[in-house]
Design a protein around this motif. Structure first.
Motif, mmCIF file in Angstrom:
data_model
loop_
_atom_site.group_PDB
_atom_site.id
_atom_site.type_symbol
_atom_site.label_atom_id
_atom_site.label_comp_id
_atom_site.label_asym_id
_atom_site.label_seq_id
_atom_site.Cartn_x
_atom_site.Cartn_y
_atom_site.Cartn_z
ATOM 1 N N ALA A 7 0.703 -1.226 -0.003
ATOM 2 C CA ALA A 7 -0.041 0.064 0.137
ATOM 3 C C ALA A 7 0.785 1.274 -0.280
ATOM 4 O O ALA A 7 1.961 1.463 0.624
ATOM 5 N N THR A 8 0.436 2.225 -0.654
ATOM 6 C CA THR A 8 1.069 3.451 -0.982
ATOM 7 C C THR A 8 0.291 4.530 -0.106
ATOM 8 O O THR A 8 -0.721 4.460 0.319
ATOM 9 N N ALA A 9 1.174 5.796 -0.003
ATOM 10 C CA ALA A 9 0.428 6.785 0.656
ATOM 11 C C ALA A 9 -0.685 7.340 -0.095
ATOM 12 O O ALA A 9 -1.799 7.696 0.444
ATOM 13 N N SER A 10 -0.625 7.239 -1.610
ATOM 14 C CA SER A 10 -1.772 7.665 -2.434
ATOM 15 C C SER A 10 -2.994 6.731 -2.189
ATOM 16 O O SER A 10 -4.011 7.271 -2.068
ATOM 17 N N ASP A 11 -2.665 5.455 -2.193
ATOM 18 C CA ASP A 11 -3.732 4.131 -1.790
ATOM 19 C C ASP A 11 -4.432 4.815 -0.661
ATOM 20 O O ASP A 11 -5.643 4.805 -0.566
ATOM 21 N N ASN A 12 -3.851 5.119 0.694
ATOM 22 C CA ASN A 12 -4.532 5.746 1.624
ATOM 23 C C ASN A 12 -5.188 6.792 1.502
ATOM 24 O O ASN A 12 -6.346 6.888 2.163
ATOM 25 N N ILE A 13 -4.904 7.759 0.891
ATOM 26 C CA ILE A 13 -5.512 8.929 0.587
ATOM 27 C C ILE A 13 -6.989 8.477 -0.316
ATOM 28 O O ILE A 13 -7.928 9.194 0.238
ATOM 29 N N VAL A 14 -6.723 7.649 -1.142
ATOM 30 C CA VAL A 14 -8.073 7.222 -1.762
ATOM 31 C C VAL A 14 -8.888 6.652 -0.889
ATOM 32 O O VAL A 14 -10.109 6.868 -0.882
ATOM 33 N N GLY A 15 -8.619 5.895 -0.045
ATOM 34 C CA GLY A 15 -9.429 5.227 0.727
ATOM 35 C C GLY A 15 -9.931 6.032 1.906
ATOM 36 O O GLY A 15 -11.342 6.085 2.072
ATOM 37 N N MET A 16 -9.223 6.884 2.295
ATOM 38 C CA MET A 16 -9.861 8.202 3.096
ATOM 39 C C MET A 16 -10.639 8.898 2.330
ATOM 40 O O MET A 16 -11.738 9.371 3.101
ATOM 41 N N ARG A 17 -10.708 9.123 0.975
ATOM 42 C CA ARG A 17 -11.569 10.005 0.450
ATOM 43 C C ARG A 17 -12.811 9.143 0.190
ATOM 44 O O ARG A 17 -13.968 9.810 0.677
ATOM 45 N N ILE A 18 -12.983 7.970 0.048
ATOM 46 C CA ILE A 18 -13.936 7.132 0.029
ATOM 47 C C ILE A 18 -14.705 6.924 1.227
ATOM 48 O O ILE A 18 -15.980 7.278 1.549
ATOM 49 N N ASP A 19 -13.904 6.943 2.502
ATOM 50 C CA ASP A 19 -14.681 7.076 3.736
ATOM 51 C C ASP A 19 -15.347 8.373 4.129
ATOM 52 O O ASP A 19 -16.348 8.213 4.769
ATOM 53 N N MET A 20 -14.681 9.372 3.675
ATOM 54 C CA MET A 20 -14.813 10.713 4.054
ATOM 55 C C MET A 20 -16.582 10.973 3.031
ATOM 56 O O MET A 20 -17.522 11.762 3.616
ATOM 57 N N ASP A 21 -16.158 10.311 1.763
ATOM 58 C CA ASP A 21 -17.458 10.521 0.975
ATOM 59 C C ASP A 21 -18.767 9.839 1.656
ATOM 60 O O ASP A 21 -19.780 10.337 1.498
ATOM 61 N N ILE A 22 -18.717 8.624 2.261
ATOM 62 C CA ILE A 22 -19.557 7.997 2.864
ATOM 63 C C ILE A 22 -20.105 8.718 4.002
ATOM 64 O O ILE A 22 -21.337 8.586 4.342
ATOM 65 N N TYR A 23 -18.995 9.104 4.953
ATOM 66 C CA TYR A 23 -19.509 10.007 6.169
ATOM 67 C C TYR A 23 -20.272 11.230 5.601
ATOM 68 O O TYR A 23 -21.240 11.286 6.371
ATOM 69 N N ARG A 24 -19.742 11.913 4.512
ATOM 70 C CA ARG A 24 -20.545 12.993 3.986
ATOM 71 C C ARG A 24 -22.146 12.592 3.733
ATOM 72 O O ARG A 24 -22.938 13.267 3.856
ATOM 73 N N MET A 25 -22.274 11.411 2.972
ATOM 74 C CA MET A 25 -23.552 11.083 2.677
ATOM 75 C C MET A 25 -24.238 10.725 3.722
ATOM 76 O O MET A 25 -25.534 10.688 3.471
ATOM 77 N N ASN A 26 -23.696 10.027 4.797
ATOM 78 C CA ASN A 26 -24.615 9.683 6.111
ATOM 79 C C ASN A 26 -24.951 11.091 6.899
ATOM 80 O O ASN A 26 -26.050 11.134 7.237
ATOM 81 N N ILE A 27 -24.186 11.986 6.827
ATOM 82 C CA ILE A 27 -24.550 13.290 7.311
ATOM 83 C C ILE A 27 -25.517 13.832 6.596
ATOM 84 O O ILE A 27 -26.653 14.131 6.759
ATOM 85 N N ASP A 28 -25.711 13.823 5.052
ATOM 86 C CA ASP A 28 -26.740 14.086 4.284
ATOM 87 C C ASP A 28 -28.075 13.482 4.420
ATOM 88 O O ASP A 28 -29.038 13.965 4.389
ATOM 89 N N ALA A 29 -27.891 11.921 4.725
ATOM 90 C CA ALA A 29 -28.962 11.218 5.167
ATOM 91 C C ALA A 29 -29.876 11.775 6.152
ATOM 92 O O ALA A 29 -31.044 11.725 6.373
ATOM 93 N N ILE A 30 -28.929 12.162 7.362
ATOM 94 C CA ILE A 30 -29.681 12.497 8.435
ATOM 95 C C ILE A 30 -30.296 13.726 8.316
ATOM 96 O O ILE A 30 -31.431 14.166 8.803
ATOM 97 N N VAL A 31 -29.638 15.015 7.527
ATOM 98 C CA VAL A 31 -30.117 16.197 7.313
ATOM 99 C C VAL A 31 -31.531 16.002 6.540
ATOM 100 O O VAL A 31 -32.296 16.655 6.718
ATOM 101 N N SER A 32 -31.376 15.188 5.338
ATOM 102 C CA SER A 32 -32.609 14.930 4.554
ATOM 103 C C SER A 32 -33.834 14.394 5.363
ATOM 104 O O SER A 32 -34.833 14.803 5.275
ATOM 105 N N HIS A 33 -33.539 13.465 6.355
ATOM 106 C CA HIS A 33 -34.322 13.006 7.301
ATOM 107 C C HIS A 33 -35.009 14.164 8.166
ATOM 108 O O HIS A 33 -36.562 14.465 8.271
ATOM 109 N N LEU A 34 -34.160 14.999 8.624
ATOM 110 C CA LEU A 34 -34.972 16.204 9.353
ATOM 111 C C LEU A 34 -35.604 17.229 8.660
ATOM 112 O O LEU A 34 -36.843 17.571 8.843
ATOM 113 N N LYS A 35 -35.411 17.407 7.109
ATOM 114 C CA LYS A 35 -35.737 18.309 6.532
ATOM 115 C C LYS A 35 -37.132 17.486 5.784
ATOM 116 O O LYS A 35 -38.248 18.581 5.503
#
Length: 403
Positions: A7-35
Motif C-alpha cells: 500500500a502506498t500513501a496515495s492508496d491511503n488517501i484514496v481510501g480516506m476519500r471514500i470513507d469521507m464521501d460515505i461519512y458525508r453521505m450519512n450526514i446528508d441522510a440525517i439532514v434529509s430526514h430532518l428536512k
C-alpha cells in the motif's frame, strides 16, 4: 500467488476519500430526514407522550407479564400489535400507540393533533378502555416523575435487547442510568417546524427554556423511597446518565448550529447498539460514523441513531421537548398549551427570545444546578426562578393560532 502490492500513501488517501464521501453521505441522510419534517404553518400540530407507572394493590410495580395481559385485553380488533424478538411490546391505531418503557412503564403516544383539547379527548377515550381492565387485575396507574414506592434496584427490565444493552452501557457511562431506565416517567411534547431556520430557532429556545420547564413540571416528591432531598429529581437523574448524549447538546446554542451540526454530533456519538432487522446488536462505545463507515444508512437506521440521543430537546423530523415529569392529563394539557402558545406564535417566540437574549450553554447548566438545589428559590439566568416561571406561564397563556 496473489499480487501483494504494498500500500502506498496515495492508496491511503484514496481510501480516506471514500470513507469521507460515505461519512458525508450519512450526514446528508440525517439532514434529509430532518428536512422531511418541514410543514406549512397552517398544518402545524402538537403531539404528546405520557408515561405511567402501573402498580398493584401492594404498591409494587405490575411487571411485564401482568402488563402484557393488560395490553392483550385492551387491544381492539382494529389495533395492530407489534413484536420485537418474539415479545409483544405494544400496539397502535390511527389515534395513538401504546408501548412499554424499560421497567414496564406504560406509555401512550398520541398522534399529533391540531390542539391540546383534541389530545385530551383521545387520552380520556384511552383511559375509558384501560381503567376497567386495570381494575379487573387489581392494578392502577399513577403519574410521577420518579417511582414513589420502589427503588431502582428492585425493578426489572422488560425482555427487550435494546433496553438490556442500554442498561449495560449506562452502567459504565455514568452513575444513574439504572435510576433513569427503571424509575422515571415523563411527559414529552412534540412541535413542528416550517424550515431549517424555524427548527433551529425553536430548538434553541426549547433548550434555553429546559430548566424552566423542568421546574414548572416537577412532580417527583420521592427519590429511592425517601422524601427527595433535591428538586427536579428527573433532571438530577439525567445529569448522571451519559454526558455524551443527555441534557443539552454541546454547541446547540452556538451561532452556527444547524441540521448539519446536529447530524455531525449524532455521527460522532457512541452508538451503544444498532438494529440488524429486528435484532439489536451491542456495539458498546464504537462510534456511529465507524459502524457505518462503508455504507450509507437507510432511513430506518437514521431514525434509530436519532433515537439514541437523549437530550432534553431532541430533533427527529419534529422537535421533541422531553424534560417534563409525568403528571395527570389536566396538567399535561396545560403544559402542552403553553408549549403550543409559545412555539406556534411568532410574537410570543420573539418576546421569549428577547427575554432570554445572551443565554449560553453554561448558563443553562448553571440554572439547572441551581433549580435542582433550590427549586423555586433558585436562580435562572440571573433572575429569581419564580419571576422567570411567571413570565413563561403568562406568555404561554396568550392564545396561539392553534388554540
Amino acid at each position: 500467488m496473489p499480487n501483494m502490492k504494498k500500500a502506498t500513501a496515495s492508496d491511503n488517501i484514496v481510501g480516506m476519500r471514500i470513507d469521507m464521501d460515505i461519512y458525508r453521505m450519512n450526514i446528508d441522510a440525517i439532514v434529509s430526514h430532518l428536512k422531511r419534517g418541514f410543514k406549512r404553518s397552517d398544518d402545524f400540530k402538537i403531539g404528546i407522550e405520557i408515561e405511567h407507572f402501573v402498580f398493584d394493590s401492594n404498591d409494587r410495580s405490575a411487571g411485564y407479564e401482568k402488563i402484557l395481559d393488560v395490553m392483550k385485553d385492551i387491544m381492539g380488533e382494529d389495533d395492530k400489535p407489534y413484536y420485537l424478538e418474539g415479545h409483544l411490546i405494544g400496539f397502535y391505531n390511527d389515534r395513538y400507540s401504546i408501548s412499554l418503557e424499560p421497567a414496564s412503564q406504560l406509555e401512550i403516544s398520541i398522534a399529533p393533533c391540531a390542539s391540546a383539547d383534541e389530545l385530551v379527548c383521545i387520552y380520556r377515550d384511552f383511559r375509558r378502555i384501560l381503567d376497567p381492565v386495570l381494575s379487573r387485575y387489581n392494578l392502577r396507574v399513577e403519574c410521577y416523575g420518579y417511582n414513589p414506592y420502589e427503588s431502582a434496584q428492585e425493578l426489572d427490565i422488560i425482555p427487550k435487547k435494546r433496553y438490556e444493552y442500554m442498561d449495560r452501557y449506562f452502567q459504565k457511562a455514568g452513575t444513574r442510568g439504572r435510576n433513569m431506565m427503571r424509575a422515571t416517567a415523563s411527559v414529552q411534547v412534540s412541535v413542528d417546524y416550517s424550515d431549517e431556520n424555524d427548527a433551529i430557532r425553536k430548538y434553541r429556545l426549547a433548550a434555553i427554556l429546559s430548566p424552566v420547564l423542568s421546574l414548572m413540571m416537577d412532580n417527583s416528591p420521592v427519590f429511592e423511597k425517601q422524601p427527595a432531598a433535591m428538586h427536579m429529581v428527573r433532571a438530577y437523574v439525567w445529569d448522571g446518565v451519559d454526558a455524551d448524549r443527555c441534557v443539552i447538546m454541546d454547541g446547540c446554542l452556538a451561532p452556527d448550529f444547524s441540521f448539519e451540526k446536529y447530524a455531525e454530533y449524532i455521527m460522532n456519538m457512541p452508538a451503544i447498539l444498532v438494529m440488524e432487522g429486528e435484532t439489536a446488536v451491542y456495539t458498546d462505545d464504537k462510534k456511529i460514523k465507524d459502524i457505518y463507515a462503508e455504507r450509507v444508512m437507510t432511513d430506518e437506521e437514521v431514525m434509530h441513531v436519532l433515537s439514541m440521543a437523549f437530550f432534553d430537546v431532541r430533533l427527529k423530523n419534529y422537535i421533541e421537548i422531553r424534560m417534563a415529569d409525568s403528571c395527570n392529563i389536566d396538567k399535561a394539557a396545560w403544559y402542552a398549551r403553553i408549549i403550543c402558545n409559545i412555539f406556534y406564535n411568532d410574537d410570543n417566540m420573539g418576546k421569549a427570545e428577547e427575554y432570554f437574549a445572551g443565554v449560553g450553554q453554561k448558563d443553562v447548566l448553571e440554572a439547572r444546578e441551581s433549580l435542582i438545589q433550590h427549586g423555586k428559590d433558585g436562580i435562572i439566568y440571573g433572575k429569581k426562578a419564580e419571576c422567570v416561571v411567571r413570565f413563561v406561564t403568562e406568555l404561554g397563556s396568550n392564545a396561539a393560532v392553534k388554540e
